[in-house]
Write an enzyme that holds these catalytic residues in place. Sequence first.
Site, PDB file in Angstrom:
ATOM      1  N   ASN B 151       0.840  -1.203   0.000  1.00  0.00           N
ATOM      2  CA  ASN B 151       0.000   0.000   0.000  1.00  0.00           C
ATOM      3  C   ASN B 151       0.873   1.250   0.000  1.00  0.00           C
ATOM      4  OD1 ASN B 151      -2.537  -1.152   0.025  1.00  0.00           O
ATOM      5  ND2 ASN B 151      -2.493  -1.487   2.245  1.00  0.00           N
ATOM      6  N   CYS B 173      -5.619  -7.481  -3.261  1.00  0.00           N
ATOM      7  CA  CYS B 173      -6.021  -7.047  -1.929  1.00  0.00           C
ATOM      8  C   CYS B 173      -7.212  -7.907  -1.518  1.00  0.00           C
ATOM      9  CB  CYS B 173      -6.414  -5.575  -1.984  1.00  0.00           C
ATOM     10  SG  CYS B 173      -7.266  -4.983  -0.524  1.00  0.00           S
ATOM     11  N   HIS B 174      -7.293  -8.241  -0.247  1.00  0.00           N
ATOM     12  CA  HIS B 174      -8.352  -9.178   0.178  1.00  0.00           C
ATOM     13  C   HIS B 174      -9.594  -8.503   0.755  1.00  0.00           C
ATOM     14  CE1 HIS B 174      -5.816  -9.333   4.053  1.00  0.00           C
ATOM     15  NE2 HIS B 174      -6.384  -8.179   3.853  1.00  0.00           N
ATOM     16  N   HIS B 212      -9.629  -0.194  -1.748  1.00  0.00           N
ATOM     17  CA  HIS B 212     -10.047   0.241  -0.414  1.00  0.00           C
ATOM     18  C   HIS B 212     -11.245   1.191  -0.436  1.00  0.00           C
ATOM     19  CE1 HIS B 212      -5.905  -0.865   1.556  1.00  0.00           C
ATOM     20  NE2 HIS B 212      -6.570  -1.905   1.104  1.00  0.00           N
TER      21      HIS B 212
HETATM   22 MG   LIG Z   1      -5.534  -3.885   1.018  1.00  0.00          MG
END
Ligand SMILES: [Mg+2]
Lengths: 469, 469, 469, 469
Positions: B151, B173-174, B212
């Site tokens: 990130n 990304c999870h 995000h």
């Molecule tokens: Mg992430």
Amino acid sequence: MNIDHLKICYIGGGSRNWAWVLMQDLAFEKEIAGTIELYDIKPEDARTNEIIGNALMAKHNGGLWKFHANPSLEDSLSGSDFVFVSILPGDFEEMAVDVHASEKYGIYQSVGDTAGVGGIIRALRTIPQFREIARSVKKYAPDAWVINYTNPMTICTRTLYREFSGIKAFGCCHEVFNTQKLLGAVLEEAGAAPVGSIKREDITTRVLGINHFTWIDKASWKNIDIFPYYKKFVDKYAESGFKGAKAATTFAAGGSGAIDPDETVRLRLFSSVERVKMDLFRRYGLIAAAGDRHLAEFCPHSWYMANATQAESWGFTLTPVSWRIANREKLIKMAKAYRDGTQTMAAVESGEEGLKILKALLGLGNMVTNVNTPNYGQMPDLPSQVVVETNASFSQNNIQPLVSQGLPADIRALVMPHVLAQEGIIEAVFEDDREKAFRVFSHDLAVQLLPLKDSRALFDEMCAKTLKS
Amino acid sequence: MNIDHLKICYIGGGSRNWAWVLMQDLAFEKEIAGTIELYDIKPEDARTNEIIGNALMAKHNGGLWKFHANPSLEDSLSGSDFVFVSILPGDFEEMAVDVHASEKYGIYQSVGDTAGVGGIIRALRTIPQFREIARSVKKYAPDAWVINYTNPMTICTRTLYREFSGIKAFGCCHEVFNTQKLLGAVLEEAGAAPVGSIKREDITTRVLGINHFTWIDKASWKNIDIFPYYKKFVDKYAESGFKGAKAATTFAAGGSGAIDPDETVRLRLFSSVERVKMDLFRRYGLIAAAGDRHLAEFCPHSWYMANATQAESWGFTLTPVSWRIANREKLIKMAKAYRDGTQTMAAVESGEEGLKILKALLGLGNMVTNVNTPNYGQMPDLPSQVVVETNASFSQNNIQPLVSQGLPADIRALVMPHVLAQEGIIEAVFEDDREKAFRVFSHDLAVQLLPLKDSRALFDEMCAKTLKS
Amino acid sequence: MNIDHLKICYIGGGSRNWAWVLMQDLAFEKEIAGTIELYDIKPEDARTNEIIGNALMAKHNGGLWKFHANPSLEDSLSGSDFVFVSILPGDFEEMAVDVHASEKYGIYQSVGDTAGVGGIIRALRTIPQFREIARSVKKYAPDAWVINYTNPMTICTRTLYREFSGIKAFGCCHEVFNTQKLLGAVLEEAGAAPVGSIKREDITTRVLGINHFTWIDKASWKNIDIFPYYKKFVDKYAESGFKGAKAATTFAAGGSGAIDPDETVRLRLFSSVERVKMDLFRRYGLIAAAGDRHLAEFCPHSWYMANATQAESWGFTLTPVSWRIANREKLIKMAKAYRDGTQTMAAVESGEEGLKILKALLGLGNMVTNVNTPNYGQMPDLPSQVVVETNASFSQNNIQPLVSQGLPADIRALVMPHVLAQEGIIEAVFEDDREKAFRVFSHDLAVQLLPLKDSRALFDEMCAKTLKS
Amino acid sequence: MNIDHLKICYIGGGSRNWAWVLMQDLAFEKEIAGTIELYDIKPEDARTNEIIGNALMAKHNGGLWKFHANPSLEDSLSGSDFVFVSILPGDFEEMAVDVHASEKYGIYQSVGDTAGVGGIIRALRTIPQFREIARSVKKYAPDAWVINYTNPMTICTRTLYREFSGIKAFGCCHEVFNTQKLLGAVLEEAGAAPVGSIKREDITTRVLGINHFTWIDKASWKNIDIFPYYKKFVDKYAESGFKGAKAATTFAAGGSGAIDPDETVRLRLFSSVERVKMDLFRRYGLIAAAGDRHLAEFCPHSWYMANATQAESWGFTLTPVSWRIANREKLIKMAKAYRDGTQTMAAVESGEEGLKILKALLGLGNMVTNVNTPNYGQMPDLPSQVVVETNASFSQNNIQPLVSQGLPADIRALVMPHVLAQEGIIEAVFEDDREKAFRVFSHDLAVQLLPLKDSRALFDEMCAKTLKS
Ligand SMILES: [Mg+2]
Ligand SMILES: [Mg+2]
Ligand SMILES: [Mg+2]
Ligand SMILES: [Mg+2]
């Protein structure tokens, strides 16, 4: 279009502002002639203007132009070659809400008719009116050129196109002209030309952005690049402010300058010392091309107008609507005096370009100037079709915007949220979705500082006080 | 690519987070084999992971995979088929500045690694490192697939492409997976399936937005449209919050769950009760697909985290960096124990998709999942080439994003300023223009509330404490 | 959508081609059930198919599916979950004009239903029918998925969207599947797998272009990149042609293979030895993904079919419409025999994907396959909104095209004139402007060789013989 | 830029065509002054022009301008304010191959320097020269304005930008001016103004398309819309042709009009009776704005020039290169006579706009005129960045194209293949890929009629005879 028998429809024909400007400019016009149909929701104001206008024409122009108060919009529009739209959405009582209701939440505004909470709420009552105008134009005068002077400029003009995609409409605003005057003063100040010798029209500017948050990324006079001069000017005046430039035209204040009995107050409320403009130049490198009162409303409020004191410290004033209300009374008296012949309207050329543009569209002199039109590619970095302000070329029955290079990324970051808000609020009205309108409101630069329940309370209050339904 | 002798370069190979996840997933993998070159600016950490990894492989996998700590980036990259990038830009001491320096100005952050002042300052020190990585990939492994976990995801991935336009990179990304788990719980809660029976992988979601701040505008399980269920769920839990969903995966906290000695604290600091997500659904109609701590940072701070108390009232916590620092010490001890054999790493499949994607790119199972890639048209309403998060199809040596319908206008208005800020900060670094970086900083949602001189002071302080030059 | 009680409307339900294919595939389908409303302008053909279909279901499927001949389009459509469209615009008598009228001017065609003079004239009579279908769908089944099988595929599908922008329509064609079969054969031929072992569905292809002039720029099977194999294959067979691939499916010929009494003739008229495809690969580097008879029609006629002899020399035949007329008679007899029970329709799975796609849209198995849809960005180098053929992802009530990299410039130069012609002919019909249609006709690859007065004469003749008004 | 000491670099300074035109126009110019560096690969021709130019200036202009033959390109360019490029790629011997080699295959050309086989092969030898020029400009005069007069105009100008993206280049061509003259004649013919009274500059035209296949979709003179007049004009003259318009300027023929000893022949070879232009108007509705000889080359050859006889029947001639060769000898003699003073060059203003544009860029008179520049949005229906011809606004150091409405779909269908061919041939040269060049060649309107082996033979022959490597 027969240039000797033009028909012009003036929606908002009872105006004591742009309508008077137009009259005065027509007093000097001898190349074209015709009739101006004055339509207004207050027919008596239109009738007053008919009398004033015809008297002015009789005196200066041999009556080449006829003014005619017309209570029928259909009749006013049918067969028109041009349509001017200059209306006040609601009245100053609603505008007082637009501008001042948010103050209890710490949100202040200098103008309140374009961006911010005032602009958004004003848009909610203006868009339906412009949809109605667009439908009437489609029905009665689909080939006419429609020239808008009403704020919020961008939203009004965009609404016309969304309602009638074939409309030939554009919006005119004189803020860029005032900046051109300033640039002339910059050169004169530097000794590049005698003071008072540079004409505004001879300053060439490359204009881009949106109305009232317009920018200039290239400016020249003859073979002189103005930017280096402007940089020095800013170095000198950024802190102190510059008081030398001509005062803002009186029309911004709702009347013609010659007639304001209390010019000092007006000047204090409407003019500025250009410090916002110069601060933006120092940080962003381009010349912001609108009055500081407008520019400040498009920026984070913490920068220039967190409150009235900060605004004063930057050299401009948060114009109270009370002044507009008081001034309206003066203007009404003046209109009566003109109508009854107890006073005589003087004929002074305004420096506005409305008439010059109209003549260009008639084939009587090609010109390039700034204008508000849908984005057909002239602002390659803003969404397609939104209304933007750039230069355009005008010729016989033809407007073509000039392709700009787009805004630098950081200015675009300032402009884009306003573009998206303008689109959002139009969508909300077209979809009759008050919640969507609230979401746009809640994203506003100043509103987003409030807790959501305060945003909601403010929105509901402003809607309740200014909207019919 | 020879699937029996793959070469994988792991930049940040001393990681005690994603590197351990990868090891554990590889412990179950028998279809492909090869070597993982562990490169790290702390070679001793890479060496520790080499020992841990090889022990794990020996135990579970017959040594199909070899781990090799490699002090040379050139050597690690040359001939690689895949490159993982999972680094910590700077250390937690710098991150403490990212997250907490702004608090004295009333600006709070829950994560501070993606958006807002923390994300911006972190980007200033990350972008140069990713430019360096991109140049090395271009030189030593131009055909390798580069998978980023670092990130700020969007900025890191975009930097790779701006530096080496031919790179084959994407970011994983999870956060969306966690949202898919929540959607499974929503169905189970409603009785559509027995509790615990729905697998995350079987929830089909249409993903769009940016990392995000990702959104889901369509979700289904088998032949069931999940949206009506989610609406009822929100009606029920929006005020109280929902505590039933599985805790956020432990990896977000910087380690694997089985090993955290103080799980209760960790859970409190990293998980949420989904109230932000549900509030956004009520207002905007789409499912926000990231943890509430991330989502809140992309919204006006007045909404969810004007301060720590407000955040708690919405059911999430402003994670202090002090916890990360303390946790790091625990992990270092744990790594030593694994290395020295005093403790044994368990092999537990992570539920992450990194390995599955890698196999899809080898031709071993086509799949569709969400991923961060340049915008080639999959987000028609965002600028071309910026990195966006949508679904994509993975097959042998091929990724193709799925075209989305774009975001609704009001969500786009929330997302766009972040997109422009991300582009702006990258431009500022590429042009080595600190003033431009400050302008981006000054436009930030929270920073724009500050007077300019406070913005400047904060920016200067954060730069001074976190950047080398 | 209730998967046990689906309603499917089949427009062209008297078809002895795709309708029979669908029946046979449904004979194997037990996961979903419902009713198929057969609508046809020849109600007796629909009635025949009702009997045939129900008999087949009774025998193989326990009557899970009901066929119902329905003389009312409104009734057939109302409440439908899916709509199949498979009609013959006009009859073979009109098609004989499409294909053969131009021969006296030296213009020959192999198929004549997609591109070229045949495609253009066929479009003139098809577009009004598809506008009517779109209007009916809008009125009676606006949420239904509409699956088109009718040619000209691109024009029919685009017409649906231009008439009803909210339609959920796409077009299916099996030409790419045949190419995938060929690619399987290529690998088997090279010894990469035992002959006959590779399933068409396991060949992954990256598809882009327009229907019948579709291209593959990436192909793989498991972890094998097929392109190097294909290159060697072309080196070997480009001159001699390749006869080993499975024959074109029988459906292209207007019936199911098992039932054609004169298979040898049919094969000669419809199959090819892939020499056009291989020649295009040698020059352009991509794999053309349609039968040679289709491909040749999109290229300058001098290349492959200046006349029948040249076509034969390239290993394909100019299919005479007389064969279709004769074959129709056979099929009519066969239909009667099935209806009357004197013959029994065998149930053979077709290898077509229609049913699989339908189930994917029901949430019963996500899949990626090629499909014809408006260009939302999946073909970044072709105009927005035109119908293109690329891969798309199918899931519950959702289609998302996969973004391709666009065609190489020289293939785009071959494709673009057809795209513009397709748009032009649609505009001409929507604007009811026969002159505009003629201009499109006059620009056609083959027509542009004729003096304008010959173009005009041919156009007028073809219109007169095939169009009602 | 100091307008009293300008430096202009003239690449191709030995020209007996545009260089002479420039001299003559400068003879009337007193507002600006400076030096013209004449660079030519034939230094003796530059030296001759130096003498001729300086003599002309001495006589007419008090020597305000200096001509200087300069054998160094670096020196000529360094510090230049403007660069003119007017070169002959190869010589007329190569041009004879461009134009005539294809005749044995039945492909005829009227000009052969822009489109078609001649344009393509000419491009192959021109592009490398323009890459070299662009590199030199980047190195020695990156801020100079570069004005190109060389054909193929579009390809040359586009090449400059592809090699040096920061170049400030544009291309000028007088074909639109000739069409404007014709439109003046149309009005005069109709009695709207006395014969000979309308000045070309006063005809306002809205220009769009690509060079030599340029279109006018709006034309006016004063307040008169010219289109209705033009329609009547075409009704009258479409069959017979119109002979009344002024002859094509002599510069097209390679010399200045006053000096051609055999004007009758020249006129016959270069002028036309506008029948192609009128036929296109009848079919497409817009005014094609180039000479018929150019227009015909962009259309299917069957329409206007299947052979020489057909061309003559349409009122134009296929100009033989032999004339150019013979004329060159005459011009060489004339140049010697001027140089040696045995003959005196007359000063006649050309009506070209090069000098006027140059002055506009110096800030000495804003203007709008047509020009060839990259597509920044002015042609919304053509690909971005390709060079297009539209109007643009010129002011101090600034060009901004005017946004057009794009071409009607059917004209776009005629134009697009040429745009794609132009891009393709540039790509082929930049990638040094002769096969790609052949593919472009094989797609040409006329070439695509040939069997592939004939296309190949013709291409190989033309390349062998005109290209160095
Ligand atoms: Mg992430
Ligand atoms: Mg204004
Ligand atoms: Mg097909
Ligand atoms: Mg020319």
